[in-house]
Design a protein around this motif. Sequence first.
Motif, PDB file in Angstrom:
ATOM      1  N   ASP A 130       0.734  -1.198  -0.062  1.00 51.80           N
ATOM      2  CA  ASP A 130       0.149  -0.093  -0.001  1.00 51.80           C
ATOM      3  C   ASP A 130       0.836   1.269  -0.017  1.00 51.80           C
ATOM      4  O   ASP A 130       0.437   2.469  -0.108  1.00 51.80           O
ATOM      5  N   GLN A 140      -5.098  -3.076 -10.984  1.00 49.23           N
ATOM      6  CA  GLN A 140      -4.196  -2.130 -10.129  1.00 49.23           C
ATOM      7  C   GLN A 140      -2.990  -2.906  -9.622  1.00 49.23           C
ATOM      8  O   GLN A 140      -1.765  -2.620  -9.807  1.00 49.23           O
ATOM      9  N   THR A 197      -9.592  -3.947  -8.936  1.00 52.26           N
ATOM     10  CA  THR A 197      -8.229  -4.341  -7.929  1.00 52.26           C
ATOM     11  C   THR A 197      -7.249  -5.160  -8.557  1.00 52.26           C
ATOM     12  O   THR A 197      -6.208  -5.158  -8.257  1.00 52.26           O
ATOM     13  N   ASN A 238      -6.083   8.939  -9.982  1.00 49.69           N
ATOM     14  CA  ASN A 238      -7.174   8.228 -10.729  1.00 49.69           C
ATOM     15  C   ASN A 238      -6.750   6.751 -11.015  1.00 49.69           C
ATOM     16  O   ASN A 238      -7.677   6.243 -11.945  1.00 49.69           O
ATOM     17  N   TYR A 256      -7.385   4.535  -9.064  1.00 51.18           N
ATOM     18  CA  TYR A 256      -8.251   3.520  -8.445  1.00 51.18           C
ATOM     19  C   TYR A 256      -9.752   3.105  -9.476  1.00 51.18           C
ATOM     20  O   TYR A 256     -10.491   2.299  -9.152  1.00 51.18           O
ATOM     21  N   GLN A 257      -9.761   3.944 -10.656  1.00 55.32           N
ATOM     22  CA  GLN A 257     -10.606   3.452 -11.562  1.00 55.32           C
ATOM     23  C   GLN A 257     -10.660   2.233 -12.120  1.00 55.32           C
ATOM     24  O   GLN A 257     -11.314   1.676 -12.906  1.00 55.32           O
TER      25      GLN A 257
END
Lengths: 324, 324
Positions: free
Chosen positions: B234, B250, B247, B241, B243-244
């Motif tokens: 983390d 990312q 998961t 952006n 996070y768009q």
Amino acid sequence: MDEFEFIDAIKQNSYKQPSIIKGVGDDAAVFRQTTRDIVTAIDTFVEDVHFSRSTMHPSHIGYRALAANISDLSAMGAVPAFYLVSIVIPGSWSNEELTEVYQGMAELAADYRMDLIGGDTVSGNELTISITVVGYVNREKARYRSTAENNDIVFVTGTLGDSAAGFHILNNPGDYKDKMFYQRRHRTPDMRADFASKLERLSRVALNDISDGIASEAHEIAEASRVSLTIYEDKLPVSPNFYQFSTEQQHNWKLYGGEDFELVGTVAKNEWETLKAIAAETNTPITPIGYAKSDNDGKYRVWLRARDNRTQPLQKKGYTHRSG
Amino acid sequence: MDEFEFIDAIKQNSYKQPSIIKGVGDDAAVFRQTTRDIVTAIDTFVEDVHFSRSTMHPSHIGYRALAANISDLSAMGAVPAFYLVSIVIPGSWSNEELTEVYQGMAELAADYRMDLIGGDTVSGNELTISITVVGYVNREKARYRSTAENNDIVFVTGTLGDSAAGFHILNNPGDYKDKMFYQRRHRTPDMRADFASKLERLSRVALNDISDGIASEAHEIAEASRVSLTIYEDKLPVSPNFYQFSTEQQHNWKLYGGEDFELVGTVAKNEWETLKAIAAETNTPITPIGYAKSDNDGKYRVWLRARDNRTQPLQKKGYTHRSG
């Protein structure tokens, strides 16, 4: 064998050049050279354009690719030091064959104490080898093609057309005199690096290597130096059994046949004896083949004079790469 | 436009680097560097392996190919000086497109005052670009991946996964936040050359550029330095952006997505403030993401610690080149 294992297989365990600081194994190589100038060139070879597996073993392909690059350094009067190899690998090549390609390079590199200091291996559909060479030359002693002057003697090393003859023999099996000689001249040509590095004793010499045939290379000297050159066709040096080929083949191969990796240059008359001495010291045959004249009409031509003294412009056409 | 006209079109009329002696136009280039060490690397890019015309304009292809090479110099702490370009040209590419490829390189080269000093153009079936870069670094200041030590802080520049996100967007048209940002990060990424060259103020820093994803690059540091690294998932820096995306996307892109051309390194705790100052001076975001530990069992692993403190080995898997 994955990429990392392959790199381990071709990686040198030690380096010969004292100027090396960091070789293979990081993002880039590092070296130091404080007294001489640094000379560098890149050349690329593509399967079925520049070479073919039908006439070359994998080790020949590697050998000749590095040879062409060393020849570029020789044409600058530089001594070789390092090489970097980038290779595009198709699935049709085995790791054993690829290792042989690198062994062919390593064999030639050992002769010149060159170190492999970097590279890249990537996937693709065509075997493509890009080699970058790095060499050294004493200050103010790099030899350019632009320094020919009026009344210079034009000279060439070795014999011309042998690589083209070797390529012909490999593609047209049969009985030939000196067959192995011609094949060797095509697959694993000798370099003129020792001769070239001693040319620094001359106050001036224009120099080119014959990668694309002497017609093309002589034009490059003429244009860069703004002179015209006259070359006597019957003075062009050929190997003892070159006469076994047809008159047309002889003519085409010695003028336009590429990849002999001999040197063509021009030197002032008063330095001819020095040039001959350097040639003798390095066991390099040299032959005077013509002369340079300052050109007042700005055409910078190359003339070919026949035995009967008829003179005509030599075509600039060079070597068209065939699979070889 | 034949080969000679093409070379004229891409040839520089003047050179910016004071160390150049002879650029394009002879058998090789010549330069002189007496005070600094010389750093060199080669990288190759193949159409439909490393890039595709469906997502990249020709100028982007040239820009990113040179960018990847500059990034290798940055990872050594070196400043760029020269580049040589060898290109395999298929008939399906027009001279205008090829000129754009070179313009993309020239645009980036101008930012760093780099000079194009050599190259080769040959025919083939696959567009293949091999670039050799040459840079300079002060003596004893080349930065290796092998110098990480116990208790070092692991840091990374910029944000991770943006290039992979940009590639996804280009292949899956739709509405995205910061679409242009991600596409630009994929096609014309920023380099960290200024930041890297100032790292010489540190007494020690292990350094790698992120061309194959941080997971792979962190492993290279761990193995070369014989340490283990722990990275906090983390803490890995991402764009606002990011996070768009899902998961899973990312996670994959920030750990394994290649070609962000950010830098990952390790530095001693007592030099962290110096590193922050260099970052501030060069407008370079840096983030501490973990630490190094001397490794007594000889495994040299990279550990990924999740938010819930569960720790597992980070896979070494790197970036698998997709057309991009």
